[in-house]
Design an enzyme around this catalytic site. Structure first.
Site, mmCIF file in Angstrom:
data_model
loop_
_atom_site.group_PDB
_atom_site.id
_atom_site.type_symbol
_atom_site.label_atom_id
_atom_site.label_comp_id
_atom_site.label_asym_id
_atom_site.label_seq_id
_atom_site.Cartn_x
_atom_site.Cartn_y
_atom_site.Cartn_z
ATOM 1 N N SER A 48 -33.346 21.608 -32.328
ATOM 2 C CA SER A 48 -31.882 21.578 -32.452
ATOM 3 C C SER A 48 -31.157 22.722 -31.750
ATOM 4 C CB SER A 48 -31.468 21.544 -33.920
ATOM 5 O OG SER A 48 -31.733 22.775 -34.543
ATOM 6 N N LYS B 32 -27.844 27.685 -36.767
ATOM 7 C CA LYS B 32 -26.875 26.943 -35.944
ATOM 8 C C LYS B 32 -25.865 27.929 -35.363
ATOM 9 C CE LYS B 32 -28.670 23.046 -37.324
ATOM 10 N NZ LYS B 32 -29.732 22.495 -36.555
#
Length: 193
Positions: free
Chosen positions: A50, A93
């Site tokens: 990711s 993230k």
């Protein structure tokens, strides 16, 4: 004929003192580093895809757990956080939206309060808008987070993550010590030095 060996005890003592001092200094530095990592920071091992191309599965990053007690997180910083319903697992993230802002993804682009967010090319395209297809309003202390690999990231675009509160954020990822071929500081532009 006899051979006499000269033995300099003073030189031996100096060498022994130097070696002992070096070992003690090394032990102090190691203990201090361990203390800093354990109590002021932490290590986080990246898993999955990711955050590519910034970070790859298997990369290890150091996380600063003190900074956000002194200041608010900034846009594009890499953060480690916990999901609301899963305190055992941590995620990494990038901060996109800040408290009080409205985030929307239209035509593959990210808009903050109606204005296009300028990002490096490697981070700009978003094929799946998810929840951000409609404007997402961030409350006080809420952040909108995205993975750098937008097509393979479970992030704020999806209900199971959603807006992330400041209380869920563990800290800021700032340095990659491993693997050695990619060692270096992470900055907020694109995660690379």
């Amino acid at each position: 004929m006899s051979i006499e060996f000269y033995h300099d005890t003073e030189t031996d003592n100096r060498l022994l003192r130097r070696a002992t001092k070096w070992i003690v200094d090394l032990a102090v530095v190691f203990t201090l580093a361990l203390f800093l990592v354990q109590y002021m920071g932490m290590q986080y091992a990246v898993s999955g895809h990711s955050m590519e191309p910034t970070l790859y599965g298997g990369d290890v990053v150091l996380v600063d757990r003190i900074s956000y007690r002194l200041r608010r997180p900034k846009r594009l910083e890499l953060v480690v956080f916990q999901k609301r319903d899963d305190e055992d697992r941590q995620y990494l993230k990038r901060i996109i939206g800040l408290p009080g802002e409205t985030v929307q993804i239209k035509g593959g682009q990210i808009y903050i309060d109606g204005g296009l967010l300028k990002l490096p090319e490697s981070l700009s395209q978003v094929n799946l808008a998810g929840l951000a297809e409609e404007p997402v309003m961030l409350g006080e202390g809420e952040y909108f987070l995205l993975g750098d690999n937008r097509d393979s990231s479970e992030d704020s675009r999806f209900e199971n993550i959603g807006n992330v509160s400041i209380g869920q954020i563990t800290g800021k990822a700032w340095f990659r010590p491993s693997p050695l071929e990619r060692i270096g500081f992470l900055n907020s532009t694109d995660g690379r030095e």
